[in-house]
Design a protein around this motif. Sequence first.
Motif, PDB file in Angstrom:
ATOM      1  N   SER A  51       1.936   2.657  -3.466  1.00  0.00           N
ATOM      2  CA  SER A  51       0.961   2.663  -4.551  1.00  0.00           C
ATOM      3  C   SER A  51      -0.002   3.839  -4.433  1.00  0.00           C
ATOM      4  O   SER A  51      -0.303   4.314  -3.342  1.00  0.00           O
TER       5      SER A  51
ATOM      6  N   TYR B  64      -2.571   3.082 -10.088  1.00  0.00           N
ATOM      7  CA  TYR B  64      -3.790   2.425 -10.548  1.00  0.00           C
ATOM      8  C   TYR B  64      -4.731   3.456 -11.167  1.00  0.00           C
ATOM      9  O   TYR B  64      -4.982   4.501 -10.570  1.00  0.00           O
TER      10      TYR B  64
ATOM     11  N   ASP C 156      -8.807   0.160  -1.931  1.00  0.00           N
ATOM     12  CA  ASP C 156      -8.353  -0.980  -1.131  1.00  0.00           C
ATOM     13  C   ASP C 156      -6.929  -1.395  -1.464  1.00  0.00           C
ATOM     14  O   ASP C 156      -6.239  -1.978  -0.619  1.00  0.00           O
ATOM     15  N   HIS C 157      -6.472  -1.118  -2.676  1.00  0.00           N
ATOM     16  CA  HIS C 157      -5.150  -1.570  -3.110  1.00  0.00           C
ATOM     17  C   HIS C 157      -4.097  -0.468  -3.174  1.00  0.00           C
ATOM     18  O   HIS C 157      -2.972  -0.722  -3.605  1.00  0.00           O
TER      19      HIS C 157
ATOM     20  N   THR D   8       3.692   1.980  -8.000  1.00  0.00           N
ATOM     21  CA  THR D   8       2.524   1.418  -8.684  1.00  0.00           C
ATOM     22  C   THR D   8       1.410   2.452  -8.712  1.00  0.00           C
ATOM     23  O   THR D   8       1.048   3.006  -7.666  1.00  0.00           O
TER      24      THR D   8
ATOM     25  N   TRP E  48     -12.099  -1.029  -5.103  1.00  0.00           N
ATOM     26  CA  TRP E  48     -10.906  -1.831  -5.388  1.00  0.00           C
ATOM     27  C   TRP E  48      -9.676  -0.923  -5.444  1.00  0.00           C
ATOM     28  O   TRP E  48      -8.630  -1.244  -4.872  1.00  0.00           O
TER      29      TRP E  48
ATOM     30  N   LEU F  16       0.802  -1.217   0.000  1.00  0.00           N
ATOM     31  CA  LEU F  16       0.000   0.000   0.000  1.00  0.00           C
ATOM     32  C   LEU F  16       0.838   1.272   0.000  1.00  0.00           C
ATOM     33  O   LEU F  16       0.508   2.232  -0.694  1.00  0.00           O
TER      34      LEU F  16
END
Length: 193
Positions: free
Chosen positions: A5, A50, A129-130, A48, A126, A2
């Motif tokens: 990201s 998203y 959460d990631h 990362t 999602w 986490l």
Amino acid sequence: MLEKSCAFTGHRPSRFAFGFDEEDEKCLRLKLAMEAQIVRMADAGITTFYTGMALGTDQWAAQIVLRIKLDFPSIQLIAVLPCETQANKWSPEQREQYFNTLAKCDDVITLNTHYTPSCMFERNRWLVDHAGFLLAVYDGGTKGGTAYTVGYARQKRRDIIAIHPDTLAVMDNAELTALELRRQLRILPGRDH
């Protein structure tokens, strides 16, 4: 992980003063503000990113990440699609840009085969959460997917960086709360004393 990201959320182009005109000076300045924050995060070790690949903020963020990968080759861009049919009703130009961007992502995660009434919210949850961080292009409103995602990120105690689309002010969690409270106060009916 986490802490390394970041997910993106933001309003669709129809909510912005410049609409779908990406050559408008206000849009260009918003993208530069987004890029400054994304570069800052990459510099700080975020590896990362998203994106939900919706029109507007999500796709602009994806394009920025792909562009800065030249300077930060260790970062990854992962598309998280609410459904396979997300772009079905978009214009041919929007679909072409969407699929060209998807082809350049390091990974694509699709949560549903077909659209469902809840698939966008599933995607937004999602993303939060990631990711340890959320970069939001957000005007402080209380309705819509962006407001929902920011609220959910707060519930999950994520670090939120918000860029106001009109002023380009960059806000952290505390400043974001103050903005939302000001907006709520403006919509309350006045009382005569």
